[in-house]
Design a protein around this motif. Structure first.
Motif, PDB file in Angstrom:
ATOM      1  N   TYR A 179      42.743  36.293 -34.320  1.00 53.43           N
ATOM      2  CA  TYR A 179      42.547  36.283 -32.869  1.00 53.43           C
ATOM      3  C   TYR A 179      43.228  35.072 -32.242  1.00 53.43           C
ATOM      4  CZ  TYR A 179      40.472  36.820 -28.303  1.00 53.43           C
ATOM      5  OH  TYR A 179      40.306  37.002 -26.960  1.00 53.43           O
ATOM      6  N   LYS A 180      43.109  33.918 -32.889  1.00 53.91           N
ATOM      7  CA  LYS A 180      43.746  32.709 -32.360  1.00 53.91           C
ATOM      8  C   LYS A 180      45.263  32.842 -32.341  1.00 53.91           C
ATOM      9  CE  LYS A 180      40.224  30.008 -31.476  1.00 53.91           C
ATOM     10  NZ  LYS A 180      39.947  29.511 -30.113  1.00 53.91           N
ATOM     11  N   LEU A 181      45.794  33.668 -33.253  1.00 59.50           N
ATOM     12  CA  LEU A 181      47.242  33.875 -33.317  1.00 59.50           C
ATOM     13  C   LEU A 181      47.687  35.013 -32.407  1.00 59.50           C
ATOM     14  CD1 LEU A 181      47.804  33.392 -37.155  1.00 59.50           C
ATOM     15  CD2 LEU A 181      48.584  31.864 -35.331  1.00 59.50           C
ATOM     16  N   GLY A 182      46.730  35.632 -31.699  1.00 51.53           N
ATOM     17  CA  GLY A 182      47.075  36.666 -30.732  1.00 51.53           C
ATOM     18  C   GLY A 182      47.071  38.078 -31.267  1.00 51.53           C
ATOM     19  N   ASN A 183      46.703  38.276 -32.533  1.00 56.19           N
ATOM     20  CA  ASN A 183      46.684  39.623 -33.121  1.00 56.19           C
ATOM     21  C   ASN A 183      45.259  40.172 -33.033  1.00 56.19           C
ATOM     22  OD1 ASN A 183      47.008  41.959 -34.590  1.00 56.19           O
ATOM     23  ND2 ASN A 183      48.287  40.996 -36.162  1.00 56.19           N
ATOM     24  N   LYS A 184      44.883  40.682 -31.840  1.00 58.52           N
ATOM     25  CA  LYS A 184      43.502  41.078 -31.579  1.00 58.52           C
ATOM     26  C   LYS A 184      43.071  42.311 -32.365  1.00 58.52           C
ATOM     27  CE  LYS A 184      43.614  38.973 -27.003  1.00 58.52           C
ATOM     28  NZ  LYS A 184      43.436  39.172 -25.542  1.00 58.52           N
ATOM     29  N   SER A 185      43.958  43.285 -32.491  1.00 63.16           N
ATOM     30  CA  SER A 185      43.586  44.502 -33.230  1.00 63.16           C
ATOM     31  C   SER A 185      43.342  44.192 -34.702  1.00 63.16           C
ATOM     32  CB  SER A 185      44.691  45.556 -33.080  1.00 63.16           C
ATOM     33  OG  SER A 185      45.915  45.078 -33.626  1.00 63.16           O
ATOM     34  N   GLU A 243      32.702  36.221 -28.498  1.00 63.07           N
ATOM     35  CA  GLU A 243      32.745  35.199 -27.443  1.00 63.07           C
ATOM     36  C   GLU A 243      34.183  34.853 -27.076  1.00 63.07           C
ATOM     37  OE1 GLU A 243      30.477  32.061 -29.111  1.00 63.07           O
ATOM     38  OE2 GLU A 243      28.539  32.950 -28.611  1.00 63.07           O
ATOM     39  N   MET A 244      35.064  34.759 -28.081  1.00 58.16           N
ATOM     40  CA  MET A 244      36.480  34.484 -27.816  1.00 58.16           C
ATOM     41  C   MET A 244      37.076  35.570 -26.921  1.00 58.16           C
ATOM     42  SD  MET A 244      37.906  33.380 -31.574  1.00 58.16           S
ATOM     43  CE  MET A 244      37.286  31.958 -32.481  1.00 58.16           C
ATOM     44  N   LYS A 245      36.639  36.819 -27.153  1.00 57.69           N
ATOM     45  CA  LYS A 245      37.166  37.954 -26.396  1.00 57.69           C
ATOM     46  C   LYS A 245      36.522  38.074 -25.014  1.00 57.69           C
ATOM     47  CE  LYS A 245      37.152  41.704 -28.993  1.00 57.69           C
ATOM     48  NZ  LYS A 245      36.645  42.638 -30.034  1.00 57.69           N
ATOM     49  N   GLY A 246      35.462  37.279 -24.768  1.00 51.30           N
ATOM     50  CA  GLY A 246      34.749  37.375 -23.501  1.00 51.30           C
ATOM     51  C   GLY A 246      33.797  38.548 -23.445  1.00 51.30           C
ATOM     52  N   ASP A 247      33.535  39.161 -24.588  1.00 52.63           N
ATOM     53  CA  ASP A 247      32.617  40.308 -24.660  1.00 52.63           C
ATOM     54  C   ASP A 247      31.226  39.772 -24.989  1.00 52.63           C
ATOM     55  OD1 ASP A 247      31.254  42.623 -25.048  1.00 52.63           O
ATOM     56  OD2 ASP A 247      32.577  43.440 -26.604  1.00 52.63           O
ATOM     57  N   PHE A 248      30.531  39.301 -23.957  1.00 53.93           N
ATOM     58  CA  PHE A 248      29.274  38.594 -24.190  1.00 53.93           C
ATOM     59  C   PHE A 248      28.134  39.541 -24.563  1.00 53.93           C
ATOM     60  CE2 PHE A 248      31.696  35.713 -21.428  1.00 53.93           C
ATOM     61  CZ  PHE A 248      31.753  34.627 -22.282  1.00 53.93           C
ATOM     62  N   THR A 305      39.792  43.411 -39.420  1.00 55.49           N
ATOM     63  CA  THR A 305      39.380  42.538 -40.521  1.00 55.49           C
ATOM     64  C   THR A 305      37.894  42.217 -40.447  1.00 55.49           C
ATOM     65  OG1 THR A 305      41.586  41.551 -40.431  1.00 55.49           O
ATOM     66  CG2 THR A 305      39.952  40.423 -41.761  1.00 55.49           C
ATOM     67  N   MET A 306      37.391  41.944 -39.250  1.00 60.77           N
ATOM     68  CA  MET A 306      35.968  41.628 -39.089  1.00 60.77           C
ATOM     69  C   MET A 306      35.101  42.827 -39.469  1.00 60.77           C
ATOM     70  SD  MET A 306      33.705  39.395 -38.435  1.00 60.77           S
ATOM     71  CE  MET A 306      34.585  38.075 -37.601  1.00 60.77           C
ATOM     72  N   ASN A 307      35.509  44.031 -39.074  1.00 63.44           N
ATOM     73  CA  ASN A 307      34.741  45.230 -39.422  1.00 63.44           C
ATOM     74  C   ASN A 307      34.660  45.418 -40.933  1.00 63.44           C
ATOM     75  OD1 ASN A 307      34.202  45.886 -36.762  1.00 63.44           O
ATOM     76  ND2 ASN A 307      36.029  47.163 -36.547  1.00 63.44           N
ATOM     77  N   GLU A 308      35.756  45.139 -41.628  1.00 59.67           N
ATOM     78  CA  GLU A 308      35.759  45.256 -43.091  1.00 59.67           C
ATOM     79  C   GLU A 308      34.797  44.242 -43.707  1.00 59.67           C
ATOM     80  OE1 GLU A 308      38.872  45.126 -46.885  1.00 59.67           O
ATOM     81  OE2 GLU A 308      39.625  44.870 -44.830  1.00 59.67           O
ATOM     82  N   ALA A 309      34.793  43.021 -43.178  1.00 55.84           N
ATOM     83  CA  ALA A 309      33.890  41.979 -43.689  1.00 55.84           C
ATOM     84  C   ALA A 309      32.437  42.376 -43.484  1.00 55.84           C
ATOM     85  CB  ALA A 309      34.175  40.649 -42.997  1.00 55.84           C
ATOM     86  N   LEU A 310      32.108  42.888 -42.300  1.00 58.61           N
ATOM     87  CA  LEU A 310      30.734  43.280 -42.000  1.00 58.61           C
ATOM     88  C   LEU A 310      30.273  44.436 -42.878  1.00 58.61           C
ATOM     89  CD1 LEU A 310      30.879  43.024 -38.106  1.00 58.61           C
ATOM     90  CD2 LEU A 310      29.509  41.593 -39.630  1.00 58.61           C
ATOM     91  N   ARG A 311      31.167  45.386 -43.135  1.00 57.39           N
ATOM     92  CA  ARG A 311      30.802  46.515 -44.012  1.00 57.39           C
ATOM     93  C   ARG A 311      30.425  46.014 -45.409  1.00 57.39           C
ATOM     94  NH1 ARG A 311      35.059  49.286 -41.412  1.00 57.39           N
ATOM     95  NH2 ARG A 311      36.507  48.714 -43.074  1.00 57.39           N
TER      96      ARG A 311
END
Length: 630
Positions: free
Chosen positions: A260-266, A300-305, A271-277
């Motif tokens: 996300y910090k590098l701008g690759n939001k998708s 929070e980074m995405k502003g999706d509170f 990656t996060m979904n795979e970790a959570l699974r």
């Protein structure tokens, strides 16, 4: 190996199992299973225990915690049969390690300290080092860094004395992690760089994966995201190669933040979904915590509170679950003390070291201890009498109800308050006035819910202990109903529910005013809870001979026969979520039953699914002529 004695074959096979545990786990398992088979054939229980302990380590590393703890417990039984202190010590430490991974830190500490005590008694420094690093990890997980560093530095001393560089490096790695968590980044980086050289020289893939992940975190904090991603990816590759579920999930959740910090939001979301699974599938408590924490950060980074708040709630629930297990573990430990002192005095439990238990739970533990001690006293006093079983069963029911309410229902509204207040504090300027108002309203509802539960709990406990004093007077039912309508009017309005009665002034009953108010308040609140928007609560009273039959009716969701049959049973929990998500303890209706019976009346329910419910109870009429009840 075929020409070697069987006992030597077992030793060689267990060495293979241990040495290949990380680099070739399949071979390690085969060697361990063969070692067990041969040890069983020659009936050598010490060798069986050793093989089972080592095989359990392989299963633990692969995320099969049920299989691991099964081997550890079998090893403990075998070792105790032949009084093999070394394997008894390792079994205790290994079992404690599984409980640590699962987040049950008090029980983990109990087992590991048992192992440490055994190793100290026989002067086994290697065993002591395994235990001290485990204790260090337990305190690290609790963020008690002072005690964690104390035990980890002791581990380094022990490893140096036995010249175990690999074990020393592992302790250094954990110290680096603690420095990183304390934001002592330069000190942490120094440790990691030394460890990187050590692990490269000895070929430890697990060690390198951990070190690279740690250095990646430091670069992330320094905003050097490309370097951070490179190291995290290398750590992930090593974790996948060794099939380390913990390493894979941890690296994935952290890589997501870097993307996300590098701008690759998708890519970050994927990656996060795979970790959570992975974390949710294998139910590794502290890894799941880390993944939810990182998922909160990403939202929070995405502003999706709203999503951030959802993950924050999950994070709180996991922490709360761990605290519950702590409390339950302490209760089991206290019960074990009583049983073991009767049967085996030498098997003392090391409860004194559970000093790090959360201060917020001290009241709960004290109450539980008092209840257990009371149960023991009553049992000893009445065991010679026929009524012992019934009285002890009643006490246990009371204890279970009391403990359940304290351990779960009483704290649930507090959790809601904590979640919303924490979120408001952290993101006050980032949310609009409408959302702030919703959060504040949720906090108010939770506070009111806790107040009512505390009030019910106090009256119920007084009634159970026979300390509830009743003051019987003549009471006008109309006034009681109107008073409780007034108290609950705002709650009803929030769901657009009308409160109505056909009771006229002049119907007087013989009752205790506080008790009667408690009954009406609980039944009206119950009706509001299970009524949908626009519903209606209606109360009527009919004189029947020397009694008054009162009906509190709602047109809400109703209930089936199975639920109705369990509704007033003391040792059966019936607590459902209301139509607007309201929580309940199930205590209110039990309280109503006890109180109505104290007033010499009866209470029952009539209901159908989707057609509402009627709670009906009887009270004694007041006789105006002689000033007594009829």
């Amino acid at each position: 190996m075929s020409d070697q004695p069987d006992s030597l074959k077992v030793v060689m096979l267990t060495d293979v199992c241990w040495n290949e545990r990380a680099s070739n786990p399949e071979l390690a398992i085969q060697a361990g299973e063969e070692a067990i088979r041969i040890a069983q054939k020659i009936d050598n229980k010490s060798l069986q225990a050793r093989a089972m302990n080592l095989l359990g380590v392989v299963y633990r590393n692969r995320g099969n915690y049920a299989g691991a703890i099964d081997y550890y417990k079998k090893a403990l039984i075998l070792a105790e049969q032949v009084n093999d202190s070394v394997q008894i010590g390792y079994s205790y430490n290994n079992i404690g390690g599984i409980y640590r991974i699962q987040g049950n830190n008090p029980l983990a500490l109990e087992y590991v300290l048992n192992g440490l005590k055994i190793f100290e008694k026989i002067g086994d420094k290697r065993g002591m080092a395994f235990c001290t690093i485990n204790v260090g990890l337990i305190y690290k997980n609790q963020k008690n860094y002072e005690k964690a560093l104390q035990y980890l530095n002791r581990t380094i001393e022990l490893r140096e004395e036995i010249e175990d560089e690999d074990g020393k490096a592992l302790a250094m790695n954990l110290i680096a992690e603690i420095y990183k968590e304390q934001n002592r980044l330069d000190e942490a980086l120094g440790y990691y760089q030394n460890l990187e050289r050590i692990y490269k020289s000895n070929g430890s893939k697990t060690g390198l994966a951990s070190v690279w992940g740690g250095i990646a975190d430091i670069y992330f904090e320094k905003r050097e995201y490309e370097r951070s991603l490179d190291l995290r990816q290398k750590a992930l590759d090593l974790s996948r190669a060794s099939n380390s579920i913990e390493g894979i999930a941890t690296n994935l959740s952290n890589i997501s933040l870097i993307y996300y910090k590098l701008g690759n939001k998708s890519k970050a979301d994927e990656t996060m979904n795979e970790a959570l699974r992975l974390a949710e599938k294998y139910n590794i408590a502290y890894i799941t915590l880390e993944c939810y924490e990182n998922a909160t950060k990403l939202s929070e980074m995405k502003g999706d509170f709203k999503t951030a708040l959802n993950y924050h709630k999950k994070l709180t629930d996991i922490k709360d679950s761990i605290i519950n297990r702590k409390s339950l573990a302490v209760v089991r430990a206290l019960e074990s003390i009583y049983e073991n002192e009767k049967q085996k005095k030498e098997n003392e439990l090391l409860i004194k070291d559970i000093e790090f238990a959360d201060r917020q739970r001290k009241l709960l533990l004290i109450i539980t201890l008092l209840i257990l001690l009371t149960a023991v006293v009553i049992y000893n006093r009445y065991r010679a009498k026929k009524v012992a079983a019934e009285e002890l069963a009643e006490l246990n029911n009371m204890k279970d109800t009391f403990f359940r309410i304290l351990a779960h229902d009483l704290k649930s509204p507090f959790n809601t308050i904590f979640v919303y207040t924490n979120f408001l504090i952290s993101h006050y300027d980032e949310i609009d006035d409408g959302e702030r108002k919703q959060f504040i309203e949720s906090i108010e509802r939770a506070a009111k819910s806790n107040y009512q539960l505390l009030e019910n709990l106090l009256m119920w406990s007084q009634a159970q202990m026979g300390k509830l004093e009743m003051q019987m007077v003549n009471i006008d039912l109309y006034e009681v109903v109107k008073t409780n309508f007034f108290l609950l009017e705002e709650v009803a309005k929030s769901k657009e529910i009308s409160l109505e009665t056909s009771i006229e002034p002049g119907i007087e009953v013989w009752a205790d005013e506080n008790i009667l108010n408690t009954v009406f308040r609980n039944l009206i609140s119950n009706g509001i809870k299970f009524s949908t928007k626009g519903g209606r609560i209606f109360i009527e009273a009919i004189k029947e001979d020397n009694m008054v039959k009162v009906t509190v009716a709602d047109n809400g969701i109703g209930m089936d026969k199975e639920t109705m049959d369990k509704l007033f049973v003391r040792n059966t929990r019936v607590s459902k979520t209301g139509t607007s998500g309201e929580k309940g303890s199930g205590l209110g209706l039990l309280l109503c039953k006890d109180f109505i019976e104290k007033l010499e009346g009866k209470i029952w329910v009539e209901s159908e699914l989707d057609k509402g419910s009627k709670f009906i109870f009887t009270l004694r009429l007041y006789n105006n002529q002689n000033g007594q009840s009829i």
